[in-house]
Every structure is written in C-alpha cells, then in structure tokens.
Design an enzyme around this catalytic site. Structure first.
Site, PDB file in Angstrom:
ATOM      1  CG  HIS A 133      -0.814   4.023  -9.268  1.00 50.14           C
ATOM      2  ND1 HIS A 133       0.155   2.956  -8.962  1.00 50.14           N
ATOM      3  CD2 HIS A 133      -0.148   5.027  -9.588  1.00 50.14           C
ATOM      4  CE1 HIS A 133       1.345   3.616  -9.059  1.00 50.14           C
ATOM      5  NE2 HIS A 133       1.158   4.955  -9.656  1.00 50.14           N
ATOM      6  CG  ASP A 152       2.280  -0.697  -7.924  1.00 46.73           C
ATOM      7  OD1 ASP A 152       1.623   0.397  -8.619  1.00 46.73           O
ATOM      8  OD2 ASP A 152       1.684  -1.431  -7.171  1.00 46.73           O
ATOM      9  CG  HIS A 184      -0.644  -4.472  -7.524  1.00 40.27           C
ATOM     10  ND1 HIS A 184      -0.585  -3.544  -6.541  1.00 40.27           N
ATOM     11  CD2 HIS A 184      -1.175  -5.673  -7.146  1.00 40.27           C
ATOM     12  CE1 HIS A 184      -1.249  -4.186  -5.415  1.00 40.27           C
ATOM     13  NE2 HIS A 184      -1.422  -5.598  -5.726  1.00 40.27           N
ATOM     14  CG  ASP A 195      -0.774  -0.441 -11.310  1.00 42.61           C
ATOM     15  OD1 ASP A 195      -0.673   0.688 -10.566  1.00 42.61           O
ATOM     16  OD2 ASP A 195      -1.010  -1.477 -10.539  1.00 42.61           O
ATOM     17  CG  HIS A 223      -6.663   0.435  -9.030  1.00 40.43           C
ATOM     18  ND1 HIS A 223      -6.442   0.511  -7.507  1.00 40.43           N
ATOM     19  CD2 HIS A 223      -7.415  -0.549  -9.315  1.00 40.43           C
ATOM     20  CE1 HIS A 223      -6.689  -0.680  -7.107  1.00 40.43           C
ATOM     21  NE2 HIS A 223      -7.129  -1.309  -8.199  1.00 40.43           N
ATOM     22  CG  ASP A 233       0.395   1.596  -5.525  1.00 40.91           C
ATOM     23  OD1 ASP A 233      -0.281   1.130  -6.194  1.00 40.91           O
ATOM     24  OD2 ASP A 233       0.261   1.627  -4.210  1.00 40.91           O
ATOM     25  CG  ASP A 260       0.102  -1.149  -3.532  1.00 39.10           C
ATOM     26  OD1 ASP A 260      -1.001  -1.031  -4.235  1.00 39.10           O
ATOM     27  OD2 ASP A 260       1.299  -1.472  -4.376  1.00 39.10           O
ATOM     28  CD  GLU A 290      -4.367   2.926  -5.262  1.00 36.43           C
ATOM     29  OE1 GLU A 290      -4.794   2.500  -4.517  1.00 36.43           O
ATOM     30  OE2 GLU A 290      -4.634   2.811  -6.609  1.00 36.43           O
TER      31      GLU A 290
HETATM   32  C1  LIG Z   1      -3.062  -7.190 -10.104  1.00 39.01           C
HETATM   33  N1  LIG Z   1      -3.987  -6.505 -10.753  1.00 39.01           N
HETATM   34  C2  LIG Z   1      -4.941  -6.303  -9.959  1.00 39.01           C
HETATM   35  C3  LIG Z   1      -4.808  -5.118  -8.568  1.00 39.01           C
HETATM   36  C4  LIG Z   1      -4.255  -3.836  -9.506  1.00 39.01           C
HETATM   37  C5  LIG Z   1      -3.841  -2.785  -8.338  1.00 39.01           C
HETATM   38  C6  LIG Z   1      -3.714  -1.465  -8.768  1.00 39.01           C
HETATM   39  B1  LIG Z   1      -2.691  -0.518  -7.920  1.00 39.01           B
HETATM   40  O1  LIG Z   1      -2.540   0.818  -8.428  1.00 39.01           O
HETATM   41  O2  LIG Z   1      -2.911  -0.777  -6.453  1.00 39.01           O
HETATM   42  O3  LIG Z   1      -1.304  -1.197  -8.153  1.00 39.01           O
HETATM   43  C7  LIG Z   1      -5.665  -7.302  -8.984  1.00 39.01           C
HETATM   44  C8  LIG Z   1      -6.469  -8.270  -9.881  1.00 39.01           C
HETATM   45  N2  LIG Z   1      -7.162  -9.469  -9.302  1.00 39.01           N
HETATM   46  C9  LIG Z   1      -6.274 -10.767  -9.291  1.00 39.01           C
HETATM   47  C10 LIG Z   1      -6.924 -11.906  -8.626  1.00 39.01           C
HETATM   48  C11 LIG Z   1      -7.782 -11.677  -7.460  1.00 39.01           C
HETATM   49  C12 LIG Z   1      -8.531 -10.327  -7.517  1.00 39.01           C
HETATM   50  C13 LIG Z   1      -7.790  -9.031  -8.147  1.00 39.01           C
HETATM   51  C14 LIG Z   1      -6.183  -5.633 -10.870  1.00 39.01           C
HETATM   52  O4  LIG Z   1      -7.409  -5.246 -10.171  1.00 39.01           O
HETATM   53  O5  LIG Z   1      -5.884  -5.776 -12.040  1.00 39.01           O
HETATM   54 MN   LIG Z   2      -0.268  -1.256  -5.942  1.00 41.12          MN
HETATM   55 MN   LIG Z   3      -0.341   1.090  -8.373  1.00 36.01          MN
END
Ligand SMILES: CN[C@](CCCC[B-](O)(O)O)(CCN1CCCCC1)C(=O)O
Ligand SMILES: [Mn+2]
Ligand SMILES: [Mn+2]
Ligand SMILES: [Mn+2]
Length: 301
Positions: free
Chosen positions: A98, A121, A123, A125, A138, A225, A227, A270
């Site tokens: 993403h 999503d 998340h 992002d 991402h 996304d 997910d 994704e």
């Molecule tokens: C929620 N934020 C995450 C996930 C981002 C997902 C990107 B997408 O494009 O798939 O939506 C997770 C951050 N951490 C939270 C604590 C545990 C480990 C991951 C990050 O890496 O910033």
């Molecule tokens: Mn996501």
């Molecule tokens: Mn995303």
C-alpha cells in the site's frame, strides 16, 4: 470508457516476500478479460518493471526501510497514473503493497485536484517518520499525502495534495497510538468496524460519502487494501486482522462507490499470493478480482 491496468509488482513498503506477485496473479486470474466482459475498453501494457535498488544501496533513513526504492517506485507510479488519468482513462492500480498509494493518489490528484479519497483498510496507513514503529512505509502513505510529520528529503517530490476533509476511512480496527492522535488532531473521519456493526455498511458508506463528497460532485479515488476484509475472506495478505468486513460488506462498498458515478481511480492492494496455501491464495486473488469488478460496474442483477 477505458480502464488502464497499472500492474505494480512492488513489495518495498513492507518486509514480506510475495506481495509483488499480486498483480501477476490478478492478471493471470483473468481480470483484464473480466473487465472487458463488463464493457470496459481495457488497456494493459504489461506490468511495470521497477528497477530494484539493491538493499546495500538503500539503507534505512531514520526508521524508514527501503526509502529510496519506495520513493523512486511511487514517483514512477504517480507519473503513470497521472498520464492515464489525463487521457481520461480510469487507472486501476494492482499492488503490491500500500505504499504505492503515495504514487497513485499523487497521480490522481494531479488531474483531479478536488478528488476525495475513500480508504478501505484495517489500518489507517497514516504513521509519520516519527510515529512509525515498524519503519514499513506501507503504514505511512497517507501522512506523506497530507504533508504531515517530519520532512524526509527522499520524499520531497510528494506534494501535500490531500486535505484532511477529503479522505474517509472504512474498516479500521488496528490503528497505532500515534495514528489515533493524528486522526483526532486533524479531524479525519473514520468509520471503524465498530461503526460498521452499529450502523450497517449501507449507512456507513452513505455517511462516508456525505462527509467527503456531499453533493456527489467530486471525483472519487477508491484505495482498497484487501486486509480490510476479514482474514477468512482474504487470508493471503501481509497484515491480517480478525474482525474484518464480510465478503458482501467489501463488495457493497465497491458497488455503492460505482453507483455514485464519481469513481476516477481505483487501487486493489496487498494481495500476497505466497502467504497461504494455494487454495487460500487463489481465494484472495479471486476476491481482489471481484472487488475490482464491483467497483467498475458489475452488479448482482
Ligand atoms: C498499524 N500500523 C502498522 C501496520 C501497517 C499496515 C499497512 B497496510 O498497508 O497493510 O495497511 C503496524 C505497526 N505495528 C503495531 C504493533 C505491532 C507490530 C506492528 C505499521 O507497520 O505501521
Ligand atoms: Mn491494511
Ligand atoms: Mn493499507
Ligand atoms: Mn501504463
């Protein structure tokens, strides 16, 4: 009307192998033919070949991982998406992770500066270079598009083209503390899975559209996304989170956005065909194809 498929075999915004194969599997599953079946003129000039920057030449900048690779690829994607949009085509970007949305939305907003973004999503992002814990870009594209957070020279090409009142989220259920603060601070509208349960997807989509596109006059960029869907529906994706959208809720969003007649750009992101057994991978690819079809006019009757 022409849909231009922009295949982006790219995984630099995160760490798992295989998401770069998403576009290849979506096309191989017949997406171009399926869209032609819907009456679209389909332009697909092959997947974009992004020259890899070897990891030793792309050390982290602060916490950010693969920054030069992500920046270069997103800048190329912005150009490609912008070109297709300027030709009056509807760019359909197939990810890939993403982080690519930094490129796709930059491209769309170059042609449609007033476009609003519907971000589906689990998340947000929206982590900044400061708030990210993973350093995976991402999880950050929206912060760059809004121009918030500490400046990162590598990404100076990303202009703050997106305004906080022009984006709305549907499906959130895994939002970091820093992101929660940003959503509150900037007054960004988000319909989490709690609201989906409370109001039902029909009302949520109506409220989301009323927020970003009250008169249904603004062009819409839908960034989906996979997910956002429950992992039982789309298992083969990098950051699955339980308690997601049903198959129908996901497709309803796409159908309702199409019905507005405002859709100008679409991202299906994704899909990682290598993360599950082949049946689950196939299921996830098939869901990516059907979401795209629904957003591009496929109806049930
Ligand atoms: C929620 N934020 C995450 C996930 C981002 C997902 C990107 B997408 O494009 O798939 O939506 C997770 C951050 N951490 C939270 C604590 C545990 C480990 C991951 C990050 O890496 O910033
Ligand atoms: Mn996501
Ligand atoms: Mn995303
Ligand atoms: Mn192209």
């Amino acid at each position: 009307k022409t849909v231009a498929i922009v295949g982006c075999p790219f995984r630099g915004g995160q760490a798992k192998l295989g998401v770069d194969k998403g576009p290849i599997h979506l096309v191989e599953a017949g997406l171009p033919e399926q869209l032609a079946e819907l009456g679209w003129k389909v332009q697909f000039d092959g997947h974009h070949q992004f020259e890899e920057i070897p990891t030793e030449d792309d050390p982290p900048i602060g916490k950010l991982k693969n920054p030069r690779s992500v920046s270069r690829v997103c800048q190329a994607v912005a150009k490609v998406v912008g070109e297709h949009a300027k030709k009056g085509q509807l760019p359909l970007t197939l990810g890939g992770d993403h982080s690519l949305a930094m490129g796709t939305i930059s491209g769309t907003l170059e042609k449609y500066p007033d476009a609003c973004v519907i971000w589906v999503d689990a998340h947000a992002d929206i982590n900044t270079a400061e708030t990210t814990d993973s350093g995976n870009i991402h999880g950050m594209p929206v912060s760059f598009l809004l121009g918030i957070g500490p400046k990162v020279d590598e990404f100076s090409w990303v202009k703050p083209v997106l305004k906080p009142h022009r984006i709305v989220y549907i499906g959130l259920r895994d939002v970091d503390q820093g992101e929660r603060r940003i959503l509150r601070e900037y007054g960004i509208k988000a319909f989490s899975m709690h609201e989906v349960d409370k109001y039902g997807i029909g009302r949520v989509v109506e409220m989301a559209l009323d927020h970003v596109n009250p008169g249904r006059k603004l062009p819409i960029h839908l960034s989906f996304d996979v997910d956002a869907l429950d992992p039982t529906v789309a298992p083969s994706t990098g950051t699955p989170v339980r308690g997601g959208l049903t198959f129908r809720e996901g497709h309803y969003i796409c159908e309702a956005v199409y019905e507005t007649g405002c859709l100008v750009a679409l991202d299906i992101m994704e899909v990682n065909p290598s993360l599950a057994d082949s049946e689950s991978a196939k299921q996830t690819v098939a869901v990516g194809c059907s979401l795209a079809r629904s957003a591009l006019g496929e109806t049930l009757l």
